[in-house]
Design an enzyme around this catalytic site. Structure first.
Site, PDB file in Angstrom:
ATOM      1  N   HIS A  16      18.127  22.703  17.109  1.00  0.00           N
ATOM      2  CA  HIS A  16      18.049  24.397  16.834  1.00  0.00           C
ATOM      3  C   HIS A  16      19.321  24.841  17.159  1.00  0.00           C
ATOM      4  CE1 HIS A  16      13.219  22.517  18.463  1.00  0.00           C
ATOM      5  NE2 HIS A  16      13.922  21.789  17.191  1.00  0.00           N
ATOM      6  N   HIS A  19      18.546  23.413  24.705  1.00  0.00           N
ATOM      7  CA  HIS A  19      17.338  23.820  24.222  1.00  0.00           C
ATOM      8  C   HIS A  19      17.706  25.244  24.608  1.00  0.00           C
ATOM      9  CE1 HIS A  19      15.515  21.439  20.863  1.00  0.00           C
ATOM     10  NE2 HIS A  19      15.684  20.255  22.338  1.00  0.00           N
ATOM     11  N   GLU A  36      15.727  23.556  28.704  1.00  0.00           N
ATOM     12  CA  GLU A  36      15.249  24.566  28.182  1.00  0.00           C
ATOM     13  C   GLU A  36      16.330  25.644  29.356  1.00  0.00           C
ATOM     14  OE1 GLU A  36      13.932  25.852  25.665  1.00  0.00           O
ATOM     15  OE2 GLU A  36      12.221  23.629  25.527  1.00  0.00           O
TER      16      GLU A  36
HETATM   17  N1  ING Z   1      11.532  24.210  22.658  1.00  0.00           N
HETATM   18  C1  ING Z   1      11.518  22.399  22.025  1.00  0.00           C
HETATM   19  C2  ING Z   1      10.777  22.651  21.251  1.00  0.00           C
HETATM   20  O1  ING Z   1      11.170  21.709  20.022  1.00  0.00           O
HETATM   21  C3  ING Z   1      10.096  21.145  23.123  1.00  0.00           C
HETATM   22  C4  ING Z   1      10.369  21.646  23.479  1.00  0.00           C
HETATM   23  C5  ING Z   1      11.358  19.767  23.901  1.00  0.00           C
HETATM   24  C6  ING Z   1       9.724  20.289  22.762  1.00  0.00           C
HETATM   25  C7  ING Z   1      11.796  18.485  23.748  1.00  0.00           C
HETATM   26  C8  ING Z   1       9.802  18.450  22.516  1.00  0.00           C
HETATM   27  C9  ING Z   1      10.266  18.546  22.698  1.00  0.00           C
HETATM   28  O2  ING Z   1       9.898  23.102  20.796  1.00  0.00           O
HETATM   29  C10 ING Z   1      12.582  24.776  21.863  1.00  0.00           C
HETATM   30  N2  ING Z   1      12.877  26.123  22.968  1.00  0.00           N
HETATM   31  O3  ING Z   1      13.126  24.507  20.752  1.00  0.00           O
HETATM   32 ZN    ZN Z   2      15.236  24.224  21.027  1.00  0.00          ZN
END
Ligand code: ING
Ligand code: ZN
Length: 308
Positions: free
Chosen positions: A68, A194, A269
């Site tokens: 991301h 993340h 996170e």
């Molecule tokens: N959180 C992740 C996201 O993709 C996540 C949370 C991690 C979801 C792994 C699914 C798998 O939404 C952020 N902040 O990106």
């Molecule tokens: Zn993320």
């Protein structure tokens, strides 16, 4: 841009500075090998390193970060982890570094990361073009219960899962890379970085179904969170994606665990900004403490993984 000799963890670095630092590290350290995982949608190399202190057939840890684009603390933490594994003088860290082989990719979404420096600071997805909108959420594009929940079918949305499972260049490249190495290089641990939320999570995201080693991952997650509390006092929650953050399908580690059968799979996170108008805009002063606590807990995860 920052020269490799001036690379640090006091500010956020652009894509080219990170890549130059990786190249320089590979040139100056025999145990570091530059790895080009393949090309992004716009044709950029997804660069990372393999750290391997000798040719013994050790188990391997794979770290993915920056999927991301706007989560800048993730590449900053990934480069810190690389630096520690290679340059730390702490005997415990040196032993950990030598106990595994490591693949670490700080920016697995290079087009998006670049765009957050020159276009939109809050961009999340890749930069593939779909009519009037751009970008697939790469962490919704992996081919494991793809698109069943917590994702959008609209390319204009931030969580667009893509036209098909594994439709994206970046997703395909990571899948091929891991598939070809999971058995031959004994990849047992998969980590994704993340931000923000202060959590350490394991699969699944697509449903409340429990992974086969739910008990182990629960215990390891709790020990890792406790480690962070010991190091910095910060509270990180741990648990499955579905139970801890929100239902969401097509994430990389759901695929890594469910399809590739990598047993120890976690996503972090990291910290978010408490005092900014946007939680993704974490002050550069927080890079070091965030990376320090994350690396300490990663050591816990890798040590615990070795016992199970
Ligand atoms: N959180 C992740 C996201 O993709 C996540 C949370 C991690 C979801 C792994 C699914 C798998 O939404 C952020 N902040 O990106
Ligand atoms: Zn993320």
């Amino acid at each position: 841009d920052t020269k490799p000799e001036e690379f640090d963890w006091k500010r956020y670095h652009p894509l080219e500075s990170i890549n130059a630092w990786l190249r320089n590290l590979a040139e100056t350290h025999p145990e570091v090998h530059l790895v080009d995982m393949g090309r992004s949608a716009q044709g950029r190399s997804i660069l990372g390193v393999k750290i391997a202190f000798d040719n013994e057939n050790r188990t391997t840890v794979f770290v993915e970060s920056g999927i991301h684009a706007r989560e800048w603390i993730a590449p900053a933490t990934a480069t810190y982890i690389i630096d520690q594994l290679v340059n730390s003088r702490d005997p415990a860290v040196q032993a950990l570094a030598r106990s595994q082989n490591w693949y670490i990719f700080p920016t697995t979404n290079p087009d998006g990361y670049l765009y957050t420096f020159h276009g939109d600071r809050m961009w999340r997805k890749n930069r593939a073009l779909f009519g009037i909108c751009r970008g697939v959420d790469l962490n919704r594009n992996f081919p494991f219960h793809w698109n069943v929940t917590g994702a959008s079918g609209d390319p204009c949305r931030y969580d667009y899962s893509g036209p098909a499972a594994a439709s994206e260049a970046e997703t395909k490249v990571m899948i091929e890379f891991l598939k070809h190495r999971v058995v031959s290089e004994r990849i047992r641990t998969f980590i994704a970085l993340h931000s923000y939320s202060q959590m350490i999570m394991f699969p699944y995201g697509h449903s409340a179904e429990r992974v086969d080693n739910y008990q182990d991952l629960t215990e390891i997650g709790q020990l890792a969170a406790q480690k962070i509390k010991d190091v910095s006092g910060r509270i990180y929650k741990s648990g499955s994606i579905y139970e801890t953050i929100y239902p969401s399908a097509g994430g990389s580690k759901d695929w890594a665990h469910g399809e590739l059968k990598i047993p120890i799979t976690f996503s972090y996170e990291l910290r978010g900004a408490a005092d900014s108008e946007d939680l993704f805009i974490l002050s550069a002063k927080e890079i070091e403490p965030t990376a320090v606590e994350a690396f300490a807990s990663l050591q816990t995860i890798v040590q615990e993984a070795g016992k199970r």
